[in-house]
Design a protein around this motif. Structure first.
Motif, PDB file in Angstrom:
ATOM      1  N   ALA B  50       0.888  -1.112   0.084  1.00 39.09           N
ATOM      2  CA  ALA B  50      -0.068   0.114  -0.133  1.00 39.09           C
ATOM      3  C   ALA B  50       0.618   1.400   0.025  1.00 39.09           C
ATOM      4  CB  ALA B  50      -0.936  -0.287   1.144  1.00 39.09           C
ATOM      5  N   PRO B  51       0.333   2.315  -0.676  1.00 38.50           N
ATOM      6  CA  PRO B  51       1.078   3.625  -0.444  1.00 38.50           C
ATOM      7  C   PRO B  51       1.513   4.014   0.905  1.00 38.50           C
ATOM      8  CG  PRO B  51      -0.686   3.944  -1.919  1.00 38.50           C
ATOM      9  CD  PRO B  51      -0.973   2.653  -1.207  1.00 38.50           C
ATOM     10  N   ARG B  52       2.369   4.742   1.099  1.00 35.83           N
ATOM     11  CA  ARG B  52       2.666   5.134   2.495  1.00 35.83           C
ATOM     12  C   ARG B  52       2.967   6.671   2.629  1.00 35.83           C
ATOM     13  NH1 ARG B  52       3.691   1.893   6.952  1.00 35.83           N
ATOM     14  NH2 ARG B  52       5.550   3.372   7.571  1.00 35.83           N
ATOM     15  N   ASP B  53       2.642   7.484   3.458  1.00 30.18           N
ATOM     16  CA  ASP B  53       2.993   8.908   3.327  1.00 30.18           C
ATOM     17  C   ASP B  53       4.327   8.955   4.310  1.00 30.18           C
ATOM     18  OD1 ASP B  53       0.784   9.697   2.215  1.00 30.18           O
ATOM     19  OD2 ASP B  53      -0.257  10.509   3.930  1.00 30.18           O
ATOM     20  N   ALA B  78       3.096  -0.616  -4.331  1.00 31.42           N
ATOM     21  CA  ALA B  78       3.585  -1.340  -5.418  1.00 31.42           C
ATOM     22  C   ALA B  78       2.884  -1.250  -6.655  1.00 31.42           C
ATOM     23  CB  ALA B  78       3.380  -2.854  -4.858  1.00 31.42           C
ATOM     24  N   TYR B  79       1.664  -1.187  -6.564  1.00 37.67           N
ATOM     25  CA  TYR B  79       0.606  -0.799  -7.796  1.00 37.67           C
ATOM     26  C   TYR B  79       1.169   0.274  -8.595  1.00 37.67           C
ATOM     27  CZ  TYR B  79      -2.241  -4.678  -6.234  1.00 37.67           C
ATOM     28  OH  TYR B  79      -2.861  -5.924  -5.846  1.00 37.67           O
ATOM     29  N   HIS B  80       1.419   1.408  -8.050  1.00 35.75           N
ATOM     30  CA  HIS B  80       1.892   2.763  -8.544  1.00 35.75           C
ATOM     31  C   HIS B  80       3.270   2.397  -9.249  1.00 35.75           C
ATOM     32  CE1 HIS B  80       3.093   6.719  -9.266  1.00 35.75           C
ATOM     33  NE2 HIS B  80       1.779   6.895  -9.277  1.00 35.75           N
ATOM     34  N   ALA B  81       3.982   2.025  -8.268  1.00 31.43           N
ATOM     35  CA  ALA B  81       5.594   1.675  -8.829  1.00 31.43           C
ATOM     36  C   ALA B  81       5.448   0.861 -10.023  1.00 31.43           C
ATOM     37  CB  ALA B  81       6.039   1.166  -7.319  1.00 31.43           C
ATOM     38  N   ALA B  82       4.676  -0.292 -10.012  1.00 34.26           N
ATOM     39  CA  ALA B  82       4.834  -1.201 -11.183  1.00 34.26           C
ATOM     40  C   ALA B  82       4.310  -0.407 -12.536  1.00 34.26           C
ATOM     41  CB  ALA B  82       4.213  -2.250 -10.925  1.00 34.26           C
ATOM     42  N   ALA B  83       3.323   0.418 -12.292  1.00 31.86           N
ATOM     43  CA  ALA B  83       2.467   1.040 -13.348  1.00 31.86           C
ATOM     44  C   ALA B  83       3.015   2.409 -13.879  1.00 31.86           C
ATOM     45  CB  ALA B  83       1.045   1.114 -12.933  1.00 31.86           C
ATOM     46  N   GLU B 111       2.607 -10.387  -1.555  1.00 34.42           N
ATOM     47  CA  GLU B 111       1.709  -9.558  -2.715  1.00 34.42           C
ATOM     48  C   GLU B 111       2.768  -8.481  -3.159  1.00 34.42           C
ATOM     49  OE1 GLU B 111      -2.290  -9.825  -0.232  1.00 34.42           O
ATOM     50  OE2 GLU B 111      -1.851  -7.853  -0.847  1.00 34.42           O
ATOM     51  N   ALA B 112       3.573  -7.976  -2.718  1.00 35.82           N
ATOM     52  CA  ALA B 112       4.421  -6.736  -3.234  1.00 35.82           C
ATOM     53  C   ALA B 112       5.417  -7.238  -4.211  1.00 35.82           C
ATOM     54  CB  ALA B 112       5.240  -5.916  -2.328  1.00 35.82           C
ATOM     55  N   VAL B 113       5.952  -8.615  -3.949  1.00 35.82           N
ATOM     56  CA  VAL B 113       7.038  -9.244  -4.474  1.00 35.82           C
ATOM     57  C   VAL B 113       5.923  -9.784  -5.860  1.00 35.82           C
ATOM     58  CG1 VAL B 113       7.853 -11.717  -4.993  1.00 35.82           C
ATOM     59  CG2 VAL B 113       8.248 -10.272  -2.847  1.00 35.82           C
ATOM     60  N   GLU B 114       4.917 -10.139  -5.882  1.00 34.53           N
ATOM     61  CA  GLU B 114       4.223 -10.835  -7.052  1.00 34.53           C
ATOM     62  C   GLU B 114       3.874  -9.716  -8.021  1.00 34.53           C
ATOM     63  OE1 GLU B 114       0.792 -12.583  -5.012  1.00 34.53           O
ATOM     64  OE2 GLU B 114       1.535 -14.523  -5.387  1.00 34.53           O
ATOM     65  N   ILE B 115       3.687  -8.372  -7.242  1.00 30.13           N
ATOM     66  CA  ILE B 115       3.585  -7.387  -8.666  1.00 30.13           C
ATOM     67  C   ILE B 115       4.544  -6.864  -9.098  1.00 30.13           C
ATOM     68  CG2 ILE B 115       2.810  -4.863  -8.562  1.00 30.13           C
ATOM     69  CD1 ILE B 115       0.773  -5.618  -6.325  1.00 30.13           C
ATOM     70  N   LEU B 116       5.833  -6.826  -8.429  1.00 37.95           N
ATOM     71  CA  LEU B 116       7.001  -5.964  -8.913  1.00 37.95           C
ATOM     72  C   LEU B 116       7.845  -6.852  -9.549  1.00 37.95           C
ATOM     73  CD1 LEU B 116       7.823  -3.976  -5.532  1.00 37.95           C
ATOM     74  CD2 LEU B 116       7.038  -3.220  -7.755  1.00 37.95           C
ATOM     75  N   GLN B 117       7.818  -8.131  -9.308  1.00 36.43           N
ATOM     76  CA  GLN B 117       8.716  -9.169 -10.003  1.00 36.43           C
ATOM     77  C   GLN B 117       8.227  -9.434 -11.555  1.00 36.43           C
ATOM     78  OE1 GLN B 117       8.995 -13.024  -8.376  1.00 36.43           O
ATOM     79  NE2 GLN B 117       6.860 -13.367  -8.807  1.00 36.43           N
ATOM     80  N   ARG B 118       7.041  -8.812 -11.909  1.00 42.04           N
ATOM     81  CA  ARG B 118       6.508  -8.896 -13.161  1.00 42.04           C
ATOM     82  C   ARG B 118       7.337  -8.188 -14.037  1.00 42.04           C
ATOM     83  NH1 ARG B 118       0.409  -7.674 -11.763  1.00 42.04           N
ATOM     84  NH2 ARG B 118       0.084  -9.350 -10.120  1.00 42.04           N
TER      85      ARG B 118
END
Lengths: 239, 302
Positions: B50-53, B78-83, B111-118
């Motif tokens: 999740a995003p963090r401030d 992670a979603y924003h970073a990947a996209a 979950e973060a690994v699954e998104i970023l490793q793509r």
């Protein structure tokens, strides 16, 4: 970038001015420099007061170890400085009658801004707030630019007695530029009937946006004071 | 002609110099100062699911030979970073990426690994276990061998890329944590993270950092980092990326003699945005001075 210190002048018991010579990129008013201080690890962010093609002038208040060390430097000393950094003020955002409100060591970046506003054919009014006459500085420099300068001191020893916001009452303006203590800028923002840009400071590490060390919450999310600021529209600030 | 190439568990790097996570964002800011393609690799900003401030300001403080930070993992998620962040980073950077991933539960990490490793540019997953485990009473994953092993296993179960566990130095016995990660399947290790520290403002009689405590980095921690890399590489048989106060070509070489296969540069980037460039350009001179022809020839001192 290595600059050479050519002048180190005392402007008040706590404020001094450093003139640094060296080639540098184009500067916008309100931008700052990251100054490496001999013996300390982190650079110190200092606003740019004045500049020409081959030099910049920093006006600094002695507040701690870093600024004390800078004050003791002799002309001829080399200084490792990164500049210009940050977004700076946007002089074109103002109409014909900008109001500049500075408190203490918030005044230096407004001097460079004032010069740019005059060069754009605008007629700035400058309000300078100090605690007393003995720690006032830069008022002569603003006057010599040829703008309307009004001064207040908390003790009444110079100009009007009271807060700098008291000077806003008689002013006709269409835009505000402000730099100074946060509480002063909040009072300026609350009182101002016009939009404006406000310059903030924060403890920084890199100064160029890499480390997130100076991020603060704003109405449009977290912003880095160094790279997204130091100047923010008043409406974006969470006062 | 000096040979700066190194191999990190089979991943070839042009040189061992990698800007450390948290000191180079997603590359954008440093790329304004020099062409980042001279780097060996880049470890991007620690990313959570999740995003963090992050934490309140002040977040940084001056220290002897270094600094404290309590940024608190501010990141876009992670979603924003990947996209958004990774495509932009890849538009100007074509070397291997190390995805630095943080979490507050095993599920977060997975979950973060699954998104970023793509992303095909991500070659290594660097798992930061210095964060508190919300299901473990807030104790940092990296301070307990069992928790460290559990995160390693959870990540390894889904990882399609090499997993490097990034170890916290704030432990009694770094070797036992390192062994636990390797036994749980870690492909490599990154060490060290920052040392927990504090400063007090004597004028205000308050901690300088709003978070009160923060991580100490900079040249002051180099001997601690070097010692930990040397101890760990003496005990485990996986590649280690050494980091902690590295600020010069000599520091890089010294870290490699402690057993590191590659080296990350952290706080030095914040003091001088050209730090990594200067180190890479200075390495041939330092190698000449110490009689080193190929960095890959360096063997850990006993």
């Amino acid at each position: 970038m290595i600059f050479t210190l050519t002048e180190n002048v005392s402007l008040s018991p706590t404020v001094f001015s450093l003139r640094l010579e060296g080639p540098h990129g184009a500067v916008r008013p309100g931008q700052f420099a990251q100054v490496s201080v001999p013996g300390l690890y982190l650079r110190r962010p200092i606003s740019l007061c004045r500049w020409d093609e081959k030099s910049v002038t920093l006006v600094i208040r002695e507040v701690g170890k870093g600024t004390k060390a800078l004050r003791s430097l002799a002309p001829g000393s080399p200084l490792d400085v990164l500049l210009p950094l940050g977004n700076g003020f946007d002089p074109s955002a103002a109409g014909q009658k900008p109001l500049l409100v500075g408190g203490g060591v918030g005044l230096p970046p407004l001097l460079g801004l004032c010069g740019e506003l005059l060069a754009l054919g605008k007629s700035p009014t400058v309000l300078c707030g100090f605690s007393s006459k003995s720690d006032s500085f830069l008022t002569e420099e603003f006057l010599s630019l040829g703008c309307d300068v009004r001064v207040s001191t908390l003790d009444g020893s110079l100009g009007a007695k009271g807060l700098v916001t008291g000077l806003m009452d008689g002013c006709d303006y269409d835009f505000v530029f402000s730099c100074g203590p946060r509480t002063m800028m909040k009072a300026v923002f609350d009182k101002a009937a016009r939009p404006g840009q406000y310059s903030f400071e924060e403890r920084m590490a890199c100064g160029f946006g890499a480390c997130m060390g100076c991020s603060v919450p704003t109405r449009s999310g977290m912003k880095r004071v160094c790279a997204d600021g130091p100047v923010f529209p008043g409406g974006e600030v969470i006062w | 002609m000096k040979d700066l190439k190194v191999s990190l568990g089979g991943i070839a790097l042009d040189n061992p110099v990698i800007p450390a996570s948290g000191t180079c964002g997603f590359g954008k800011e440093l790329s304004g100062w020099y062409d980042l393609n001279i780097l060996g690799a880049l470890s991007f900003k620690g990313t959570t699911i999740a995003p963090r401030d992050g934490n309140a300001a002040p977040r940084v403080a001056e220290c002897p030979a270094g600094m404290l930070n309590s940024v608190g993992l501010q990141n876009p998620g992670a979603y924003h970073a990947a996209a958004y962040e990774l495509p932009e980073l890849k538009s100007f950077f074509h070397k291997p990426l190390i995805a630095n991933i943080s979490g507050f539960s095993e599920k977060d990490y997975v979950e973060a690994v699954e998104i970023l490793q793509r992303d095909s540019a991500v070659r290594i997953l660097e798992i930061n276990i210095s964060c508190p485990n919300v299901h473990g009473g807030g104790m940092a994953f990296g301070t307990d061998p069992k928790m460290a092993a559990a995160v390693t296993r959870a990540v390894k179960d889904v990882a399609e890329k090499p997993v490097y566990m990034k170890l916290s130095p704030n432990v009694t016995d770094i070797v036992s944590i390192a062994r636990a990660c390797v036994d749980a399947g870690a492909d490599g290790l990154s060490l060290i993270n920052t040392l927990l520290g504090m400063r007090i403002d004597l004028k205000r009689k308050k901690p300088v950092l709003a978070n009160k405590v923060g991580g100490y980095s900079g040249p002051g921690i180099f001997p601690v980092a070097l010692r930990m890399v040397w101890q760990v590489t003496g005990a485990v048989d996986v590649p280690v990326i050494g980091m902690g106060g590295v600020s010069s070509a000599e520091d890089v070489i010294e870290m490699m003699y402690a057993g590191a296969k590659a080296v990350q540069v952290g706080a030095a980037n914040l003091i001088d945005p050209l730090a990594c460039k200067k180190i890479i350009e200075d390495l041939p001179r330092a190698m000449e001075e110490y009689g080193i022809e190929r960095l890959s020839d360096i063997r850990r001192v006993e």
